[in-house]
Motif scaffolding. Structure first.
Motif, PDB file in Angstrom:
ATOM      1  N   ALA A 117      36.787  38.618   0.903  1.00  0.00           N
ATOM      2  CA  ALA A 117      37.986  38.700   0.618  1.00  0.00           C
ATOM      3  C   ALA A 117      38.679  37.592  -0.309  1.00  0.00           C
ATOM      4  O   ALA A 117      39.059  37.939  -1.339  1.00  0.00           O
ATOM      5  CB  ALA A 117      38.982  39.036   1.985  1.00  0.00           C
ATOM      6  N   PRO A 118      38.394  36.399   0.147  1.00  0.00           N
ATOM      7  CA  PRO A 118      38.959  35.473  -0.894  1.00  0.00           C
ATOM      8  C   PRO A 118      38.140  35.482  -2.241  1.00  0.00           C
ATOM      9  O   PRO A 118      38.876  35.164  -3.118  1.00  0.00           O
ATOM     10  CB  PRO A 118      38.774  33.943  -0.090  1.00  0.00           C
ATOM     11  CG  PRO A 118      38.692  34.540   1.430  1.00  0.00           C
ATOM     12  CD  PRO A 118      37.854  35.631   1.302  1.00  0.00           C
ATOM     13  N   GLN A 119      36.846  35.645  -2.314  1.00  0.00           N
ATOM     14  CA  GLN A 119      36.088  35.536  -3.468  1.00  0.00           C
ATOM     15  C   GLN A 119      36.744  36.827  -4.288  1.00  0.00           C
ATOM     16  O   GLN A 119      36.698  36.596  -5.592  1.00  0.00           O
ATOM     17  CB  GLN A 119      34.603  36.085  -3.337  1.00  0.00           C
ATOM     18  CG  GLN A 119      33.997  34.542  -2.630  1.00  0.00           C
ATOM     19  CD  GLN A 119      32.703  34.857  -2.411  1.00  0.00           C
ATOM     20  OE1 GLN A 119      32.197  35.909  -1.982  1.00  0.00           O
ATOM     21  NE2 GLN A 119      31.744  33.898  -2.324  1.00  0.00           N
ATOM     22  N   ALA A 120      36.855  38.027  -3.750  1.00  0.00           N
ATOM     23  CA  ALA A 120      37.277  39.120  -4.491  1.00  0.00           C
ATOM     24  C   ALA A 120      38.513  39.032  -5.084  1.00  0.00           C
ATOM     25  O   ALA A 120      39.080  39.250  -6.355  1.00  0.00           O
ATOM     26  CB  ALA A 120      37.360  40.298  -3.728  1.00  0.00           C
ATOM     27  N   LYS A 121      39.658  38.210  -4.318  1.00  0.00           N
ATOM     28  CA  LYS A 121      40.836  37.992  -5.006  1.00  0.00           C
ATOM     29  C   LYS A 121      40.843  37.068  -5.998  1.00  0.00           C
ATOM     30  O   LYS A 121      41.584  37.152  -7.059  1.00  0.00           O
ATOM     31  CB  LYS A 121      41.815  37.368  -3.573  1.00  0.00           C
ATOM     32  CG  LYS A 121      43.239  37.317  -3.984  1.00  0.00           C
ATOM     33  CD  LYS A 121      43.962  36.741  -2.947  1.00  0.00           C
ATOM     34  CE  LYS A 121      45.664  36.258  -3.435  1.00  0.00           C
ATOM     35  NZ  LYS A 121      46.223  35.993  -2.116  1.00  0.00           N
ATOM     36  N   ALA A 122      39.816  35.943  -5.852  1.00  0.00           N
ATOM     37  CA  ALA A 122      39.881  34.954  -6.813  1.00  0.00           C
ATOM     38  C   ALA A 122      39.317  35.493  -8.081  1.00  0.00           C
ATOM     39  O   ALA A 122      39.942  35.039  -9.260  1.00  0.00           O
ATOM     40  CB  ALA A 122      39.146  34.028  -6.493  1.00  0.00           C
ATOM     41  N   ARG A 123      38.638  36.848  -8.038  1.00  0.00           N
ATOM     42  CA  ARG A 123      37.830  37.099  -9.426  1.00  0.00           C
ATOM     43  C   ARG A 123      38.652  38.264  -9.667  1.00  0.00           C
ATOM     44  O   ARG A 123      38.103  38.933 -10.829  1.00  0.00           O
ATOM     45  CB  ARG A 123      36.375  37.307  -9.090  1.00  0.00           C
ATOM     46  CG  ARG A 123      35.686  36.255  -8.504  1.00  0.00           C
ATOM     47  CD  ARG A 123      34.233  36.461  -8.079  1.00  0.00           C
ATOM     48  NE  ARG A 123      33.569  36.879  -9.319  1.00  0.00           N
ATOM     49  CZ  ARG A 123      32.186  37.296  -9.190  1.00  0.00           C
ATOM     50  NH1 ARG A 123      31.504  36.962  -7.941  1.00  0.00           N
ATOM     51  NH2 ARG A 123      31.568  37.729 -10.345  1.00  0.00           N
TER      52      ARG A 123
END
Length: 204
Positions: A121-127
């Motif tokens: 979830a954090p990776q998706a949001k950051a990208r």
């Protein structure tokens, strides 16, 4: 529509590869589907392309395809930009029908945007990807894996491959030891011959 392709045995003996594809429209959507990859050629890239073709055949409405494969995104983007598939390229027998399916539709009726797989979830949001994208990509991945598992049982082939690999490894090691022993024996023989002859005498 999120698409995905998978392969149960992506490395090793090509005869063991078992591919599957899926298309995920949304939770509990009636069009959600998974397809066993047919034919002797089985690979992830082939399964990914097959998923795109199946979705285009089943979805007559304007559609944005969201594969997680960069190869698939680039191939489809090329078609959308008017570049036909290379007849000598990989999986042309799938990309050519994709080109025809796109050609039957009005301009901008098909679009593509890649969503990388296995993001947290954090990776998706950051990208810049939504949580919905992340979850639907994961759902497509589950579908592709399920399609792979619908192939006939490959357990016997896997066991045979493992046994054959072990036998070949033992044989190679045995051959290496044989060569090393023969080389050592030859060196011993040469040394014995030199010792028998003794030191070379200088001519007066």
């Amino acid at each position: 529509v999120h698409t995905d392709g998978g392969d149960l045995f992506p490395s090793g003996d090509e005869r063991l590869h078992r591919g599957g594809s899926s298309g995920f429209w949304g939770p509990r959507h009636p069009r959600n589907n998974e397809w066993v990859l047919e034919g002797p050629a089985q690979s992830i890239n082939r399964a990914e392309a097959a998923a795109v073709l199946q979705v285009l055949r089943e979805e007559p409405r304007p559609v944005e395809l969201r594969p997680d494969s960069e190869v698939t995104e680039m191939g489809l983007r090329g078609i959308l930009e008017g570049v036909p598939p290379d007849p000598q390229g990989a999986n042309f027998d799938i990309w050519d029908p994709i080109d025809m399916e796109v050609g039957r539709r009005p301009p901008r009726h098909v679009e593509v945007r890649r969503v990388p797989s296995h993001l947290t979830a954090p990776q998706a949001k950051a990208r810049g990807y939504s949580e919905q994208d992340r979850l639907r990509n994961a759902a497509a991945d589950v579908g592709a894996t399920g399609a792979c598992r619908r192939h006939s049982d490959v357990g016997p082939w896997v066991r045979r491959s493992v046994v054959c690999s072990a036998v070949m490894e033992r044989l190679q090691r045995s051959l290496i030891r044989t060569v090393q022993h023969r080389q050592a024996g030859l060196e011993d023989c040469l040394q014995a011959v030199q010792e028998e002859k003794g030191p070379a005498e200088d001519d007066d």
